[in-house]
Design a protein around this motif. Structure first.
Motif, PDB file in Angstrom:
ATOM      1  N   UNK A   1       5.667  13.241  -8.632  1.00  0.00           N
ATOM      2  CA  UNK A   1       5.443  12.666  -9.969  1.00  0.00           C
ATOM      3  C   UNK A   1       4.903  11.254  -9.879  1.00  0.00           C
ATOM      4  N   UNK A   2       5.493  10.470  -8.976  1.00  0.00           N
ATOM      5  CA  UNK A   2       5.015   9.094  -8.828  1.00  0.00           C
ATOM      6  C   UNK A   2       3.573   9.072  -8.339  1.00  0.00           C
ATOM      7  N   UNK A   3       3.274   9.990  -7.416  1.00  0.00           N
ATOM      8  CA  UNK A   3       1.927  10.052  -6.859  1.00  0.00           C
ATOM      9  C   UNK A   3       0.903  10.381  -7.949  1.00  0.00           C
ATOM     10  N   UNK A   4       1.252  11.363  -8.793  1.00  0.00           N
ATOM     11  CA  UNK A   4       0.327  11.755  -9.865  1.00  0.00           C
ATOM     12  C   UNK A   4       0.101  10.575 -10.801  1.00  0.00           C
ATOM     13  N   UNK A   5       1.221   9.877 -11.137  1.00  0.00           N
ATOM     14  CA  UNK A   5       1.086   8.716 -12.029  1.00  0.00           C
ATOM     15  C   UNK A   5       0.212   7.630 -11.410  1.00  0.00           C
ATOM     16  N   UNK A   6       0.453   7.404 -10.104  1.00  0.00           N
ATOM     17  CA  UNK A   6      -0.337   6.367  -9.430  1.00  0.00           C
ATOM     18  C   UNK A   6      -1.811   6.745  -9.453  1.00  0.00           C
ATOM     19  N   UNK A   7      -2.085   8.033  -9.232  1.00  0.00           N
ATOM     20  CA  UNK A   7      -3.474   8.490  -9.258  1.00  0.00           C
ATOM     21  C   UNK A   7      -4.109   8.269 -10.614  1.00  0.00           C
ATOM     22  N   UNK A   8      -3.348   8.615 -11.666  1.00  0.00           N
ATOM     23  CA  UNK A   8      -3.911   8.473 -13.011  1.00  0.00           C
ATOM     24  C   UNK A   8      -4.119   7.007 -13.358  1.00  0.00           C
ATOM     25  N   UNK A   9      -3.147   6.162 -12.947  1.00  0.00           N
ATOM     26  CA  UNK A   9      -3.299   4.721 -13.205  1.00  0.00           C
ATOM     27  C   UNK A   9      -4.546   4.194 -12.496  1.00  0.00           C
TER      28      UNK A   9
ATOM     29  N   UNK B   1      23.412  23.308   0.760  1.00  0.00           N
ATOM     30  CA  UNK B   1      22.475  23.638  -0.321  1.00  0.00           C
ATOM     31  C   UNK B   1      22.254  22.427  -1.226  1.00  0.00           C
ATOM     32  N   UNK B   2      23.355  21.633  -1.374  1.00  0.00           N
ATOM     33  CA  UNK B   2      23.232  20.440  -2.224  1.00  0.00           C
ATOM     34  C   UNK B   2      22.196  19.467  -1.651  1.00  0.00           C
ATOM     35  N   UNK B   3      22.276  19.290  -0.325  1.00  0.00           N
ATOM     36  CA  UNK B   3      21.339  18.388   0.345  1.00  0.00           C
ATOM     37  C   UNK B   3      19.901  18.838   0.128  1.00  0.00           C
ATOM     38  N   UNK B   4      19.703  20.150   0.306  1.00  0.00           N
ATOM     39  CA  UNK B   4      18.362  20.706   0.099  1.00  0.00           C
ATOM     40  C   UNK B   4      17.848  20.419  -1.301  1.00  0.00           C
ATOM     41  N   UNK B   5      18.787  20.618  -2.257  1.00  0.00           N
ATOM     42  CA  UNK B   5      18.396  20.433  -3.648  1.00  0.00           C
ATOM     43  C   UNK B   5      17.950  18.992  -3.886  1.00  0.00           C
ATOM     44  N   UNK B   6      18.737  18.063  -3.337  1.00  0.00           N
ATOM     45  CA  UNK B   6      18.400  16.655  -3.540  1.00  0.00           C
ATOM     46  C   UNK B   6      17.023  16.355  -2.952  1.00  0.00           C
TER      47      UNK B   6
ATOM     48  N   UNK C   1      13.892  15.068  -4.795  1.00  0.00           N
ATOM     49  CA  UNK C   1      13.270  13.819  -4.315  1.00  0.00           C
ATOM     50  C   UNK C   1      11.783  14.013  -4.096  1.00  0.00           C
ATOM     51  N   UNK C   2      11.432  15.156  -3.508  1.00  0.00           N
ATOM     52  CA  UNK C   2      10.013  15.423  -3.257  1.00  0.00           C
ATOM     53  C   UNK C   2       9.252  15.523  -4.571  1.00  0.00           C
TER      54      UNK C   2
END
Lengths: 181, 495
Positions: free
Chosen positions: A17-25, A2-7, A11-12
């Motif tokens: 989040x990074x994708x949204x930021x990149x889009x906005x930038x 379950x820990x692995x899944x959570x990570x 991570x996803x």
């Protein structure tokens, strides 16, 4: 397990989040780049505008005189830089040549010496004949010329751009073609 | 004292900086590296800090507007207590900073300090040099005077030579199609925000790498750098023969930095601020624009290069030069560090130094420029007029009036664009003189259209008298020796 899944879920989400930021930038980048490139889109950059140098009587036949005009695309913070000089050569009758003061080598202001009939540049020693053609020194071509016409007894030139080797819109290069030879 | 200590501890528990500072201060440097040769980097940083401080002080008064900038500099110079001194500190600080960064670069190069594992420290250093030069140029523009205005024109002319993109680059550089208010605004932004911001960031990175990788050991001839063994050898060296950076090495940095600050201050007091020269009014064309000291070599190079080589030089040479600088550590990242065993490195530095110094020296008196006022300001020396015929004297008048003196010296006065004419009659026969005057050749314009035949006759008869006493004038070897060079004058007046 379950820990692995959570990570991986975290991570996803981070990647999202990074994708949204990149889009906005990227979205913000378009207007920013547009703003930075705005000097390329000005009206002045394309065509210049016609300005008067004053009545023809100011330019006696057979003489070359310094004339001044106000840059047609002036902004409030320009101060004295909006006052631009040029050399006017009245050949004869309706025949005029209007030269930029900027040396065709690197743009220093050339001076007219009426006795020897030469324009001389103080920077690197470029010299031009009375008709603007190259006489000696480092310039590879003659003086830049402004397109001109005569309107109701006024000498009018097309101006607005710093005459350089790349200025091909209406002012320097256009004039050169007219006056070639 | 005790409360001071407890305040310090309270702060450190929250800041967590104590260990970092202690580690930095006490990191061990090779004993021989605690040398007077290793002080230029820290001195550059000191002057940079001076520039930031004096720059902020100037910004309190300076108005970054093309209409007002020049006046605000006058206000600083004349009306504000010690405004001139802050300007002078900033101006001289700039010169010192460029000089120190260059010396630092040469020292690092000659001591092989750029080699493994410090390649990237060098790369960052190259960018720091470029930014320092960028600050020097943009700073010269902010001193918005005649030199700045025409300097921008020169910059734009250089940009305009770029194939295809030239027009765009000029517009981007000037903020429009012509030098105007927008131009100064963007150079202000570059000088005050963009380049200093990058400088501060890169200086931090540069210092971090110096501390983390350790300062370069004193290069010993024969001690080679090898990737496999270097790190271990360096660690051994600093442990066996190392000293803590504070105080064993830093005292020299501190004393040298203090001397440099003092030197900047002395220059500021003695020589004062730089300009501003005339107002940035383009219609005042009676000006001889000149770049600041560190760009003089470029000014000279652009006068002396053959015209067809200029555009390639301007556009390609900087790219190659910067690329070579950046590649230095990757081309010779290992091996010998000592300059005693790197003759090519030493010769390269010497060649560049001699070239730059020569060009700079030439640019201080610009022998290639016409001397614009010589024709009216430098009289023909009396000895050249004694015992001359009326025609020859008339020739001297033509000589003066047609501005020949602007390019040709006589009696040591006049331009140096063309050869001095004190002994021209020994080099050219009368016919050759006539041809040269009428048609020009080499760098001399043709005067055929601007001289009447009588003027040519008079001028050439004067030029024919210009030979040292006791030295015969040049003569046409195909003619009999007794034929006088004057025999052709009469024929000339005809056409």
């Amino acid at each position: 397990m379950s820990e692995l899944n959570e990570i991986s879920r975290r991570g996803a989400l981070m990647k999202l989040g990074m994708l949204i930021n990149a889009g906005i930038v990227a979205l913000l980048g378009v207007p920013i780049v547009g703003y930075l490139l705005s000097p390329l889109r000005g009206k002045a950059a394309k065509s210049g505008a016609w300005v008067s140098l004053g009545p023809l009587s100011q330019f006696p036949e057979g003489q070359t005189r310094l004339a001044k005009f106000r840059n047609p695309f002036v902004s409030p913070s320009d101060g004295q830089t909006a006052d631009i000089p040029c050399w006017v050569r009245h050949i004869t009758g309706q025949g005029f040549q209007v030269f930029a003061v900027n040396c065709a080598h690197l743009g220093c202001p050339v001076r007219w010496f009426s006795q020897s009939g030469l324009f001389m540049c103080p920077c690197h020693g470029g010299v031009y004949y009375a008709d603007g053609s190259r006489a000696s020194g480092p310039p590879e071509r003659g003086l830049f010329t402004y397109s001109h016409r005569i309107e109701s007894d006024q000498l009018v030139i097309r101006a607005g751009e710093l005459p350089t080797l790349a200025a091909d819109a209406g002012t320097a290069e256009g004039g050169r073609k007219r006056c070639a030879g | 004292m005790r409360w001071l200590k407890s305040v310090g501890e309270w702060l450190d528990r929250r800041l967590q900086l104590g260990d970092v500072i202690r580690e930095t201060a006490l990191h061990r440097v090779p004993r021989k590296s605690a040398s007077w040769w290793y002080v230029f980097g820290s001195a550059s940083l000191t002057v940079f800090i001076l520039q930031v401080v004096t720059g902020i002080l100037l910004a309190l008064v300076y108005v970054p507007s093309a209409g007002e900038a020049w006046n605000s500099l006058q206000t600083l110079n004349q009306n504000i207590a010690l405004g001139w001194f802050i300007r002078a500190l900033h101006g001289w600080g700039s010169n010192f900073m460029v000089a120190l960064v260059l010396i630092h670069l040469v020292q690092v190069f000659l001591f092989g300090a750029y080699k493994y594992p410090r390649e990237f420290t060098w790369v960052v250093g190259v960018f720091l040099l470029l930014m320092t030069l960028g600050m020097a140029f943009t700073g010269q523009v902010l001193r918005f005077d005649q030199d700045a205005y025409w300097g921008l024109g020169i910059g734009a002319s250089i940009m305009s030579r770029t194939p295809l993109l030239g027009g765009w680059l000029v517009n981007l550089m000037l903020g429009g199609p012509i030098i105007a208010g927008a131009t100064l605004s963007r150079f202000f932004a570059l000088h005050v925000f963009v380049i200093p911001g990058m400088l501060i960031g890169l200086v931090g990175l540069h210092l971090l790498m110096v501390v983390k990788l350790g300062i370069n050991e004193w290069p010993m001839p024969g001690r080679l750098v090898r990737r496999e063994t270097y790190l271990k050898e360096y660690e051994e060296l600093t442990h066996k023969d190392g000293v803590p950076f504070v105080p064993d090495a830093i005292w020299k940095d501190l004393i040298f930095a203090a001397c440099i600050l003092l030197a900047v201050a002395v220059c500021a007091v003695v020589f004062g601020p730089f300009g501003p020269t005339g107002q940035p009014d383009p219609t005042i064309i009676q000006t001889v624009p000149k770049p600041d000291f560190f760009f003089l070599w470029l000014y000279a190079a652009l006068s002396l290069l053959p015209p067809q080589l200029e555009t390639p030089f301007l556009l390609i040479a900087p790219v190659i030069g910067i690329a070579l600088l950046l590649l230095v550590p990757f081309l010779s990242g290992q091996g010998e560090k000592s300059w005693r065993r790197r003759p090519i490195a030493v010769l390269t530095v010497l060649l560049l130094a001699v070239t730059l110094a020569t060009l700079t020296k030439l640019a201080t008196y610009t022998p290639w420029s016409p001397q614009m006022s010589a024709w009216s300001g430098a009289a023909v020396p009396a000895e050249y007029l004694q015992d001359r015929s009326p025609l020859e004297r008339q020739g001297a008048v033509v000589f003066q009036e047609k501005q020949c003196r602007n390019c040709h010296a006589l009696g040591g006065e006049g331009g140096q664009r063309g050869p001095a004419l004190d002994a021209v009659a020994t080099r050219l026969t009368e016919d050759q003189l006539i041809r040269q005057v009428l048609q020009g050749r080499g760098n001399m314009p043709a005067y055929g259209k601007n001289l009447s035949p009588p003027e040519v006759t008079a001028l050439v008869s004067f030029l024919c008298t210009l030979h040292p006493a006791g030295q015969t004038p040049a003569r046409d070897a195909s003619l009999p020796a007794e034929s006088s060079p004057k025999s052709n004058s009469a024929a000339l007046a005809g056409p």
